[in-house]
Scaffold this motif. Structure first.
Motif, PDB file in Angstrom:
ATOM      1  N   TYR A 142     -13.085 -51.392 -17.695  1.00 16.07           N
ATOM      2  CA  TYR A 142     -14.113 -52.509 -18.116  1.00 16.07           C
ATOM      3  C   TYR A 142     -14.438 -52.335 -19.793  1.00 16.07           C
ATOM      4  O   TYR A 142     -14.615 -53.259 -20.508  1.00 16.07           O
ATOM      5  CB  TYR A 142     -15.458 -52.385 -17.633  1.00 16.07           C
ATOM      6  N   SER A 143     -13.964 -50.982 -20.171  1.00 18.42           N
ATOM      7  CA  SER A 143     -14.358 -50.793 -21.746  1.00 18.42           C
ATOM      8  C   SER A 143     -13.150 -51.261 -22.453  1.00 18.42           C
ATOM      9  O   SER A 143     -13.501 -52.154 -23.435  1.00 18.42           O
ATOM     10  CB  SER A 143     -14.603 -49.283 -22.162  1.00 18.42           C
ATOM     11  N   THR A 144     -12.070 -51.108 -22.051  1.00 20.92           N
ATOM     12  CA  THR A 144     -10.830 -51.869 -22.830  1.00 20.92           C
ATOM     13  C   THR A 144     -10.919 -53.222 -22.525  1.00 20.92           C
ATOM     14  O   THR A 144     -10.648 -53.939 -23.376  1.00 20.92           O
ATOM     15  CB  THR A 144      -9.511 -51.419 -21.992  1.00 20.92           C
ATOM     16  N   LEU A 145     -11.542 -53.920 -21.476  1.00 18.19           N
ATOM     17  CA  LEU A 145     -11.646 -55.389 -21.364  1.00 18.19           C
ATOM     18  C   LEU A 145     -12.865 -55.874 -22.185  1.00 18.19           C
ATOM     19  O   LEU A 145     -13.043 -57.129 -22.341  1.00 18.19           O
ATOM     20  CB  LEU A 145     -11.828 -55.879 -19.967  1.00 18.19           C
ATOM     21  N   LEU A 146     -13.713 -55.169 -22.569  1.00 16.91           N
ATOM     22  CA  LEU A 146     -14.955 -55.554 -23.066  1.00 16.91           C
ATOM     23  C   LEU A 146     -14.613 -55.557 -24.689  1.00 16.91           C
ATOM     24  O   LEU A 146     -15.295 -56.465 -25.580  1.00 16.91           O
ATOM     25  CB  LEU A 146     -16.172 -54.399 -23.065  1.00 16.91           C
ATOM     26  N   ILE A 147     -13.864 -54.775 -25.337  1.00 17.32           N
ATOM     27  CA  ILE A 147     -13.533 -54.739 -26.574  1.00 17.32           C
ATOM     28  C   ILE A 147     -12.989 -56.022 -27.210  1.00 17.32           C
ATOM     29  O   ILE A 147     -13.262 -56.578 -28.092  1.00 17.32           O
ATOM     30  CB  ILE A 147     -12.574 -53.658 -26.790  1.00 17.32           C
ATOM     31  N   PRO A 148     -11.990 -56.659 -26.594  1.00 19.82           N
ATOM     32  CA  PRO A 148     -11.589 -58.046 -27.107  1.00 19.82           C
ATOM     33  C   PRO A 148     -12.615 -59.161 -26.916  1.00 19.82           C
ATOM     34  O   PRO A 148     -12.612 -59.829 -27.809  1.00 19.82           O
ATOM     35  CB  PRO A 148     -10.146 -58.130 -25.992  1.00 19.82           C
TER      36      PRO A 148
END
Length: 330
Positions: A253-259
């Motif tokens: 979820y962190s990688t999807l939260l950044i964008p």
């Protein structure tokens, strides 16, 4: 009685026992290695990961890149601007070997340099606000899911309240009243700090819900019951037993939260609530391009494509990472 012409027993092969065959070593594979093997097979996700690493390197080494391939980001080149129209001389926004992505209208600043330095603002705000969201959301989500009862009720209602709160309006209102100097920072540093805190604070309920649901499904597992039977306390079970098993969904979820944070920062800069000029920002460049996009469309296209590629790369990598870390994946 004659003897046989040859001894057949000498030619027959000796029986080979199973114990004489060297056993092939069975190699164990850790969950991390299994995830990496899955990720390597996903070429689209790897491409997104390569682009993400490239953007991070560009942001880190922005001064060196600009010194080699561009000009200082706030240096004016008014001799490259048409004095009558205020647009860059030449085609495609004044692109040339000296100005790879052209120059800004009116003042002639190097677009390439401002895109490179703008990557610093977008990525710093996106990563740090994601860190704030992940930290708060993971702790409160794990507490709500593990303890339950009134603690779960209070944290869940707080998440519902924040999800219903108008984040953009609150940020614009907050930025308008924040002083120019605060906690030793001034100018764009204050604005960046406000963006990181606000985006991070309003983003934690999303990951908090995910962590809460995962914790509820994990708290009744056999290893948790075994830890309880051995006398382990709540803190030990939460930190040593549950949190390590929550790393995968938190990382995904962190990688999807950044964008999402990159788009939020660009939107706030577009509305004038981002970093202060003359600090480079992709959203501010899009805002400045609106009045003159018909005369100089390249000035709008370049930051727009940059934001699109950045967000797409993070999303592709995040989707591939999610598939790689999914234990139920094929």
């Amino acid at each position: 009685m004659t003897a046989p012409l040859h001894d057949t027993s000498a030619e027959s092969p000796a029986p080979v026992s199973v114990a004489d065959v060297p056993a092939k070593a069975i190699e164990g594979r850790s969950p991390g290695r299994i995830a990496w093997m899955r990720l390597k097979r996903d070429k689209v996700a790897l491409t997104g990961g390569v682009v993400v690493i490239f953007l991070i390197l560009v942001a880190v080494f922005a001064p060196q890149i600009v010194s080699l391939l561009g000009h200082p980001p706030n240096e004016f080149h008014e001799d490259l601007i048409d004095p009558d129209l205020g647009t860059p001389l030449g085609s495609f926004g004044g692109m040339s070997s000296d100005f790879l992505l052209g120059v800004e209208p009116t003042n002639g600043r190097d677009v390439f340099s401002r895109i490179v330095y703008g990557a610093r603002i977008s990525l710093v705000v996106a990563f740090l606000s994601a860190f704030v969201s992940v930290t708060i959301g993971s702790l409160l989500g794990a507490l709500a899911g593990f303890i339950g009862g009134w603690v779960d009720g209070v944290i869940s209602r707080l998440m519902d309240l924040l999800l219903a709160f108008p984040q953009l309006l609150f940020t614009i209102a907050l930025v308008s009243v924040v002083p120019n100097s605060l906690w030793g920072f001034s100018g764009s540093g204050v604005r960046m700090g406000v963006l990181i805190v606000v985006i991070g604070f309003f983003g934690w309920p999303y990951i908090g819900r995910i962590v809460r649901g995962q914790t509820i499904s994990l708290r009744e597992r056999e290893y948790v019951e075994a830890a309880r039977s051995l006398g382990a306390g709540r803190g030990y079970i939460l930190i040593k037993e549950l949190l390590p098993n929550l790393v995968a969904p938190i990382l995904v979820y962190s990688t999807l939260l950044i964008p999402t944070n990159i788009l939020t920062e660009a939107a706030l800069s577009f509305l004038g609530a981002g970093v202060k000029p003359p600090t480079a920002s992709w959203g501010k460049m899009l805002s400045d391009a609106i009045p003159i996009y018909q005369d100089d469309p390249a000035y709008m296209v370049v930051p727009g494509i940059t934001i699109f590629i950045t967000v797409l790369a993070f999303n592709l990598f995040g989707d591939g990472l999610r598939d790689a870390l999914d234990p139920k994946g094929s």
